[in-house]
Design a protein around this motif. Structure first.
Motif, mmCIF file in Angstrom:
data_model
loop_
_atom_site.group_PDB
_atom_site.id
_atom_site.type_symbol
_atom_site.label_atom_id
_atom_site.label_comp_id
_atom_site.label_asym_id
_atom_site.label_seq_id
_atom_site.Cartn_x
_atom_site.Cartn_y
_atom_site.Cartn_z
ATOM 1 N N MET A 1 -28.736 24.395 -43.591
ATOM 2 C CA MET A 1 -27.548 25.116 -44.051
ATOM 3 C C MET A 1 -26.402 24.144 -44.349
ATOM 4 O O MET A 1 -25.670 24.301 -45.326
ATOM 5 N N LEU A 2 -26.266 23.115 -43.493
ATOM 6 C CA LEU A 2 -25.199 22.138 -43.707
ATOM 7 C C LEU A 2 -25.457 21.285 -44.945
ATOM 8 O O LEU A 2 -24.564 21.102 -45.789
ATOM 9 N N SER A 3 -26.690 20.774 -45.078
ATOM 10 C CA SER A 3 -26.972 19.828 -46.165
ATOM 11 C C SER A 3 -27.153 20.515 -47.513
ATOM 12 O O SER A 3 -26.673 20.015 -48.537
ATOM 13 N N ARG A 4 -27.830 21.688 -47.540
ATOM 14 C CA ARG A 4 -28.161 22.327 -48.812
ATOM 15 C C ARG A 4 -27.126 23.352 -49.265
ATOM 16 O O ARG A 4 -26.995 23.591 -50.462
ATOM 17 N N LEU A 5 -26.413 23.962 -48.320
ATOM 18 C CA LEU A 5 -25.457 25.001 -48.699
ATOM 19 C C LEU A 5 -24.008 24.562 -48.572
ATOM 20 O O LEU A 5 -23.102 25.298 -48.977
ATOM 21 N N VAL A 6 -23.777 23.396 -48.008
ATOM 22 C CA VAL A 6 -22.399 22.893 -47.878
ATOM 23 C C VAL A 6 -22.260 21.542 -48.579
ATOM 24 O O VAL A 6 -21.543 21.408 -49.570
ATOM 25 N N ILE A 7 -22.972 20.521 -48.074
ATOM 26 C CA ILE A 7 -22.821 19.168 -48.625
ATOM 27 C C ILE A 7 -23.277 19.112 -50.078
ATOM 28 O O ILE A 7 -22.579 18.556 -50.941
ATOM 29 N N PHE A 8 -24.444 19.689 -50.371
ATOM 30 C CA PHE A 8 -24.966 19.588 -51.734
ATOM 31 C C PHE A 8 -24.048 20.254 -52.765
ATOM 32 O O PHE A 8 -23.668 19.620 -53.758
ATOM 33 N N PRO A 9 -23.647 21.518 -52.569
ATOM 34 C CA PRO A 9 -22.800 22.132 -53.610
ATOM 35 C C PRO A 9 -21.355 21.654 -53.584
ATOM 36 O O PRO A 9 -20.753 21.431 -54.640
ATOM 37 N N PHE A 10 -20.758 21.491 -52.391
ATOM 38 C CA PHE A 10 -19.319 21.240 -52.309
ATOM 39 C C PHE A 10 -18.958 19.760 -52.309
ATOM 40 O O PHE A 10 -17.789 19.413 -52.496
ATOM 41 N N TRP A 11 -19.941 18.899 -52.112
ATOM 42 C CA TRP A 11 -19.687 17.468 -52.210
ATOM 43 C C TRP A 11 -20.370 16.890 -53.458
ATOM 44 O O TRP A 11 -19.702 16.321 -54.325
ATOM 45 N N LEU A 12 -21.704 17.038 -53.526
ATOM 46 C CA LEU A 12 -22.444 16.352 -54.583
ATOM 47 C C LEU A 12 -22.293 17.026 -55.943
ATOM 48 O O LEU A 12 -22.037 16.353 -56.946
ATOM 49 N N ILE A 13 -22.474 18.354 -56.013
ATOM 50 C CA ILE A 13 -22.270 19.016 -57.307
ATOM 51 C C ILE A 13 -20.807 18.911 -57.728
ATOM 52 O O ILE A 13 -20.502 18.725 -58.915
ATOM 53 N N HIS A 14 -19.893 19.005 -56.784
ATOM 54 C CA HIS A 14 -18.472 18.805 -57.113
ATOM 55 C C HIS A 14 -18.254 17.406 -57.673
ATOM 56 O O HIS A 14 -17.486 17.210 -58.631
ATOM 57 N N CYS A 15 -18.955 16.429 -57.085
ATOM 58 C CA CYS A 15 -18.828 15.043 -57.555
ATOM 59 C C CYS A 15 -19.312 14.901 -58.995
ATOM 60 O O CYS A 15 -18.708 14.163 -59.787
ATOM 61 N N THR A 16 -20.396 15.587 -59.358
ATOM 62 C CA THR A 16 -20.930 15.463 -60.714
ATOM 63 C C THR A 16 -20.225 16.378 -61.705
ATOM 64 O O THR A 16 -20.291 16.144 -62.915
ATOM 65 N N TRP A 17 -19.552 17.415 -61.199
ATOM 66 C CA TRP A 17 -18.921 18.398 -62.072
ATOM 67 C C TRP A 17 -17.475 18.024 -62.396
ATOM 68 O O TRP A 17 -16.999 18.272 -63.511
ATOM 69 N N VAL A 18 -16.771 17.442 -61.449
ATOM 70 C CA VAL A 18 -15.326 17.219 -61.589
ATOM 71 C C VAL A 18 -14.992 15.771 -61.930
ATOM 72 O O VAL A 18 -14.272 15.497 -62.904
ATOM 73 N N TYR A 19 -15.513 14.828 -61.142
ATOM 74 C CA TYR A 19 -15.073 13.439 -61.276
ATOM 75 C C TYR A 19 -15.393 12.798 -62.626
ATOM 76 O O TYR A 19 -14.570 12.024 -63.151
ATOM 77 N N PRO A 20 -16.565 13.077 -63.241
ATOM 78 C CA PRO A 20 -16.824 12.439 -64.540
ATOM 79 C C PRO A 20 -15.804 12.805 -65.612
ATOM 80 O O PRO A 20 -15.503 11.991 -66.490
ATOM 81 N N LEU A 21 -15.244 14.028 -65.547
ATOM 82 C CA LEU A 21 -14.281 14.456 -66.555
ATOM 83 C C LEU A 21 -12.965 13.703 -66.454
ATOM 84 O O LEU A 21 -12.149 13.746 -67.384
ATOM 85 N N GLU A 22 -12.755 13.024 -65.333
ATOM 86 C CA GLU A 22 -11.558 12.191 -65.202
ATOM 87 C C GLU A 22 -11.695 10.888 -65.983
ATOM 88 O O GLU A 22 -10.701 10.202 -66.223
ATOM 89 N N LEU A 23 -12.944 10.557 -66.401
ATOM 90 C CA LEU A 23 -13.193 9.283 -67.069
ATOM 91 C C LEU A 23 -13.533 9.428 -68.539
ATOM 92 O O LEU A 23 -13.219 8.556 -69.343
ATOM 93 N N TYR A 24 -14.194 10.561 -68.920
ATOM 94 C CA TYR A 24 -14.610 10.744 -70.309
ATOM 95 C C TYR A 24 -14.825 12.223 -70.570
ATOM 96 O O TYR A 24 -15.017 13.019 -69.643
ATOM 97 N N PRO A 25 -14.795 12.624 -71.856
ATOM 98 C CA PRO A 25 -15.014 14.040 -72.193
ATOM 99 C C PRO A 25 -16.439 14.474 -71.861
ATOM 100 O O PRO A 25 -17.358 13.654 -71.805
#
Length: 379
Positions: free
Chosen positions: A273-297
């Motif tokens: 529950m911690l790794s797949r329902l918390v860390i994966f969506p709120f850390w890793l998917i957030h990392c791939t969804w939000v941070y790249p847009l700060e660098l390029y379209p």
């Protein structure tokens, strides 16, 4: 035409950020980049893992099963009967009550004998306890090695502690030897699982397993080609952490160490529950969804990668429901194997419970009520 299709498939604007081309990812100035052609090497690696698995199950898991007293149930074979075999192969493994009665007339067998034949015939196609034990032991051993190998490879990397570092200099990030071997082990393992799906224990979530393996291989392959390797290693280590405990709980359960299995399973559930329902969506998917847009379209590869991560997250939610059910069983009842497995049926001379239920449903209500009262009073 093939050249045109290839140019479209490998069009820079599809897979790479603006102002970056594939030529920029050619080895130069001491930098080494992952190459699409290297993915063909995963096939022999997967075949080698299948060989290693065979040797592990034969010379490690099987002796361990002998030491722990893991034994298959004695199964009585179904009698030769062409009529029933034809129905079983072409129509259904679980006949309806009307079909059972029709088969009784064709074979001149009693209803109970026909039902017993189908139970025994279904059991013939089910994997024994020792096979389940060996499979779980292999997966537990691999996930253990992969997880701690990933920890060793990542513990000193800055992007583990600051996720914005995942995209520092992207996509011009040199491939490290530790990343190379970590990726090859994981891709080879999941490809070997695809090869072994036909002879592994078939579970209730077989289709979801196929989707998971294909989505995982697609993600790993795409992240390899487009140099999403840093985030790829983080995704892998997060997934492997809980899988060790799941397979370990199965091993203990098959060995009849029920209390230990239940304890490990409770810890696994919390970690899942911690790794797949918390860390994966709120850390890793957030990392791939939000941070790249700060660098390029945003570009097609950005959307493709994130959609595949969301597919994995949907599978996590599905398995979270199954795991919650199994946790309920482990806390309030004896945990009986893997809730996703096709469990073996009891081989006795009594009709199966489902058949009794169907027969009772066809009787008047006062008969059912009378039977219920008799069972409640012990008569």
């Amino acid at each position: 035409m093939l050249q045109t299709v290839s140019e479209w498939i490998w069009w820079d604007r599809l897979w790479l950020p603006v102002n970056v081309s594939w030529s920029d990812l050619a080895d130069s100035e001491g930098r080494v980049y992952a190459k699409a052609s290297q993915l063909f090497d995963v096939l022999p690696f997967a075949l080698c893992l299948l060989l290693v698995r065979f040797l592990f199950e034969r010379f490690v898991a099987t002796p361990l099963a002998n030491v722990w007293g893991v034994r298959d149930k004695v199964r009585l074979p179904a009698e030769d009967n062409p009529v029933l075999e034809n129905y079983y192969s072409s129509t259904s493994r679980i006949p309806a009550q009307a079909d059972v009665l029709a088969l009784c007339k064709k074979t001149s067998w009693t209803e109970r004998k026909v039902q017993l034949w189908f139970r025994r015939r279904r059991n013939q196609n089910r994997a024994g306890l020792r096979k389940r034990f060996c499979e779980a032991s292999w997966r537990c051993a691999f996930y253990f090695c992969a997880f701690f190998g990933g920890v060793i490879a990542l513990h000193d990397k800055p992007w583990v502690y600051d996720l914005r570092e995942v995209w520092a200099g992207f996509p011009k990030q040199s491939l490290l030897p530790s990343q190379y071997w970590y990726y090859y082990c994981e891709m080879g393992f999941y490809l070997s699982l695809v090869f072994s799906l036909t002879f592994d224990v078939k579970r209730k979530d077989f289709n979801e397993q196929v989707v998971h393996h294909i989505a995982t291989l697609t993600l790993l392959s795409f992240s390899w080609i487009s140099n999403y390797i840093r985030i790829g290693t983080l995704v892998m280590v997060v997934h492997d952490s809980a899988d060790i405990l799941l397979e370990g709980a199965k091993v203990l359960n098959y060995a009849k160490w029920n209390k230990a299995a239940n304890g490990v399973f409770v810890v696994f559930t919390a970690l899942f529950m911690l790794s797949r329902l918390v860390i994966f969506p709120f850390w890793l998917i957030h990392c791939t969804w939000v941070y790249p847009l700060e660098l390029y379209p945003a570009f097609f590869g950005y959307y493709f990668f994130n959609v595949m991560l969301v597919v994995l997250q949907a599978l996590h939610l599905y398995w979270a429901v199954l795991i919650s059910r199994m946790l309920f069983k482990s806390l309030f009842r004896k945990l009986e194997g893997d809730d996703r497995s096709d469990e073996e049926e009891e081989d006795d001379s009594d009709p199966p419970k489902d058949a009794n239920r169907k027969v009772n449903n066809n009787k008047p209500n006062h008969i059912n009520a009378s039977g219920a009262r008799g069972r409640a009073t012990g008569h």
